[in-house]
Design a protein around this motif. Structure first.
Motif, PDB file in Angstrom:
ATOM      1  N   GLY A   1       0.754  -1.162   0.004  1.00  0.00           N
ATOM      2  CA  GLY A   1      -0.067  -0.114   0.050  1.00  0.00           C
ATOM      3  C   GLY A   1       0.849   1.452  -0.043  1.00  0.00           C
TER       4      GLY A   1
ATOM      5  N   ILE B   1       0.897   1.447  -4.348  1.00  0.00           N
ATOM      6  CA  ILE B   1      -0.386   2.155  -4.724  1.00  0.00           C
ATOM      7  C   ILE B   1       0.077   3.494  -5.360  1.00  0.00           C
TER       8      ILE B   1
ATOM      9  N   SER C   1      -1.030  -8.902  -1.949  1.00  0.00           N
ATOM     10  CA  SER C   1      -1.777  -8.468  -0.478  1.00  0.00           C
ATOM     11  C   SER C   1      -2.889  -9.525  -0.021  1.00  0.00           C
TER      12      SER C   1
ATOM     13  N   LEU D   1      -4.576  -2.652   2.457  1.00  0.00           N
ATOM     14  CA  LEU D   1      -3.989  -2.247   1.270  1.00  0.00           C
ATOM     15  C   LEU D   1      -4.265  -0.894   0.708  1.00  0.00           C
ATOM     16  N   PHE D   2      -5.565  -0.432   0.502  1.00  0.00           N
ATOM     17  CA  PHE D   2      -5.902   0.513   0.059  1.00  0.00           C
ATOM     18  C   PHE D   2      -5.884   1.801   1.274  1.00  0.00           C
TER      19      PHE D   2
ATOM     20  N   GLY E   1      -2.269   2.650   1.182  1.00  0.00           N
ATOM     21  CA  GLY E   1      -2.178   3.334  -0.026  1.00  0.00           C
ATOM     22  C   GLY E   1      -2.470   4.766   0.106  1.00  0.00           C
TER      23      GLY E   1
END
Length: 653
Positions: free
Chosen positions: A210, A214, A404, A417-418, A421
């Motif tokens: 992330g 990302i 991930s 993850l987001f 990110g």
């Protein structure tokens, strides 16, 4: 000893041992190149296959696979700015800027050369270090481990980027994020907000991917050319042989960082994920001639790549000599020892000395063979930087999401993850270095455990131990020298604000001073909440997060004030933050998540690939169809059939 060394070589160089070694090397390259597939994952997957194998082929198969992951992970770190494994995080800082300049081949040439040297030196260290370093290893107890971790955090925090306060605050933030979930000493969850996914803590790969993948993926989706900012290689001085010459010219740095890697590997529990940061910090701190770290300085590639390969040899020492795994993959190697009925300990230095030498020869051959193979292929691999960026987006997206996903096989992995990110994009925009956060996240469990045992066993007396005092002096000296360097730079910035803004932009750490000030206010709230939430916890649970949050809070306030004072530099920056690409990126990712919930990843990711290539990248239908078929084959052949991924239970299924 020479006779035993030859006997070990003879055991390795016969069939099928040598065949399994090279099979392990090929598998290790694969696990190193793809983000999310680490040496630890590879060791776990391959371990069951050794039940029916003989001792030497089995152990050399496992160790050969693990030895080369720190060489192969350079490829994604340089080309994509995404660490292939935790051991290549520091390589991103200068390797990826080199790729953007069209000098990927040069970065590969330097990295693969010093990787081979570091791996060989690590193997040699196994031979010469066991009888010498046993008393040194035994002299390190929990207080020394804690202070060594503090040195690593301060070194990386102080030397990553242009702001000492931001670096240390980022490191403190990483330790706090690692405190999410059950405590190390008391089985009470912290900072979990009644979310079941968080009760066991955040996994490493969603956080790493992330923070690094990302933001890079967002840049690729803007579609401005390829990875490189130039349309072709700059020419003379940018190729493989220039990288080799760089490695030779910096032989003293290579040697020093290899020795650092060996010694860090000797200390159980630290590993390559820490060694590369320490080596990078050492390179930054000791370089006097035209340092351009963070902008594509080849020495920023040489230092971590030499160290993270030398770690493998160092970590093997306590594993075979004392039965104490030097790193998590070495713990699995111990499992291989048990499967084969081999007992680590003094017998490995006496009756089983030839087996020990077989493992040493494995390190030597694996590192050299992987470097030669990747060196031969790097000329072709490096051309990926000139491929249109939009064509790379689907592949990077698939590897990022699947890397991930393999953490816990839950949708929470993608949410984490987001979330990481978003934090990574904000930190990049605010001029906060991300590497110290990752190091803090990785090392926090070791630090907390050592901190608790030190308090329980020694009270405050551990602060007066000789090695602790030496390490504390190193940490303080690092901060002082970094502050002096920052003060000199601040005077230059004040004299020429336009040049200062351009220099910071080149380092990709300028961000927006105004946004940095706002981000600091948000972080004040985060650190303040961390301290406030710990007020009713037992002392053993609250001591570590509070000890990390207090200095972090102080540094955040100082960083915010500094950003507010330099807000005038924003007027000279010509690259304002683009909101629409961020919104578009979020819509694509939301589409993948919703489609996954409906039909699963095996369908959702190929569909995303096809639609993105046709609509966004405007690729030819034949290319889009072949690309999509390759993604589908990868998901089925590798992730489903070989790794046996647990897919999301979609509505369709």
């Amino acid at each position: 000893m020479l006779e035993q060394a030859m006997a070990g070589a003879a055991q390795l160089l016969v069939w099928p041992a040598i065949g399994f070694l090279f099979l392990g090397i090929l598998i290790g390259i694969f696990f190193g190149v793809i983000p999310g597939l680490s040496g630890l994952n590879g060791m776990a997957i391959l371990l069951p296959f050794t039940f029916t194998m003989e001792t030497v082929p089995a152990l050399c198969f496992l160790l050969g696979m693990y030895a080369v992951t720190s060489t192969a992970d350079t490829i994604s770190s340089v080309l994509l700015g995404i660490p292939g494994t935790a051991a290549s995080q520091a390589t991103v800082l200068d390797g990826h800027p080199m790729a953007k300049r069209g000098e990927a081949e040069r970065a590969f040439g330097a990295a693969f050369t010093v990787s081979a040297v570091g791996g060989v030196l690590g193997a040699i260290a196994v031979v010469v270090s066991i009888p010498i370093l046993q008393p040194i290893i035994l002299a390190f107890s929990q207080p020394e481990f804690f202070m060594l971790g503090v040195v690593g955090l301060t070194m990386v925090g102080a030397l990553s980027g242009g702001s000492v306060t931001k670096g240390i605050a980022a490191a403190a933030l990483g330790t706090l994020i690692a405190c999410v979930g059950y405590g190390q000493q008391v089985a009470i969850p912290r900072y979990w907000f009644d979310v079941l996914y968080l009760i066991d803590g955040l996994p490493l790969m969603p956080v790493v991917l992330g923070l690094f993948a990302i933001p890079e993926l967002l840049d690729l989706m803007k579609g401005k050319g390829g990875i490189s900012d130039v349309s072709s290689a700059p020419g003379e001085g940018s190729g493989l042989m220039q990288g080799v010459r760089d490695a030779v010219q910096n032989w003293w740095l290579t040697l020093r960082c290899s020795i650092l890697g060996v010694y860090i590997g000797l200390l159980p529990g630290l590993g390559a994920g820490i060694a590369d940061w320490v080596a990078y910090g050492h390179a930054v701190q000791t370089t006097r001639k035209d340092p351009k770290f963070g902008q594509g300085d080849v020495r920023g590639v040489i230092a971590p790549e030499a160290a993270n390969n030398a770690v493998k040899g160092g970590a093997l020492v306590p594993t075979i000599a004392f039965g104490i795994p030097g790193s998590p993959p070495m713990a699995l190697l111990l499992g291989g020892f048990l499967i084969q009925g081999v007992a680590p300990g003094p017998s490995m230095l006496t009756t089983n000395l030839s087996l020990t030498f077989s493992l040493i020869w494995t390190l030597v051959i694996a590192n050299v063979a992987a470097a030669v193979l990747l060196f031969a292929l790097s000329k072709y691999i490096s051309r990926l930087i000139f491929i249109p960026a939009l064509l790379l987006v689907p592949a990077v997206t698939v590897f990022t999401l699947m890397g991930s996903w393999m953490s816990t096989f839950q949708l929470g992995d993608w949410i984490a993850l987001f979330g990481a990110g978003a934090l990574g994009v904000a930190m990049k925009r605010a001029g906060w270095p991300r590497p110290p956060l990752i190091l803090g996240f990785i090392i926090a469990p070791i630090l907390e455990n050592a901190f608790h045992i030190s308090r329980q066993s020694y009270g405050y007396a551990w602060l007066g131990r000789p090695i602790v005092l030496i390490l504390l002096a190193v940490a303080v000296l690092t901060i002082v020298l970094s502050i002096r360097k920052s003060s000199k730079q601040a005077k230059l910035d004040k004299a020429d604000p336009v040049q200062a803004a351009e220099a910071l932009s080149m380092a990709e750490l300028a961000g927006s001073a105004r946004f940095g000030a706002v981000f600091s206010v948000i972080m004040v709230g985060v650190f303040g909440f961390a301290i406030w939430a710990a007020r009713d916890w037992p002392g053993a649970l609250a001591a570590f997060p509070v000890a990390m949050a207090v200095p972090g809070l102080i540094c955040v306030v100082l960083a915010g004030v500094a950003d507010w004072r330099r807000r005038h530099l924003d007027e000279h920056q010509s690259d304002p933050f683009a909101v629409w690409p961020l919104i578009e990126f979020c819509l694509w990712m939301l589409g993948i998540v919703l489609l996954t919930m409906a039909v699963g990843q095996m369908i959702a990711l190929p569909v995303f690939t096809l639609v993105f290539l046709l609509i966004k990248a405007r690729a030819k239908p034949l290319l889009a169809a072949g690309y999509t078929a390759g993604v589908a084959l990868l998901l089925w052949g590798v992730f489903d059939q070989i790794i046996n991924v647990a897919w999301y239970p979609s509505w369709l299924s």
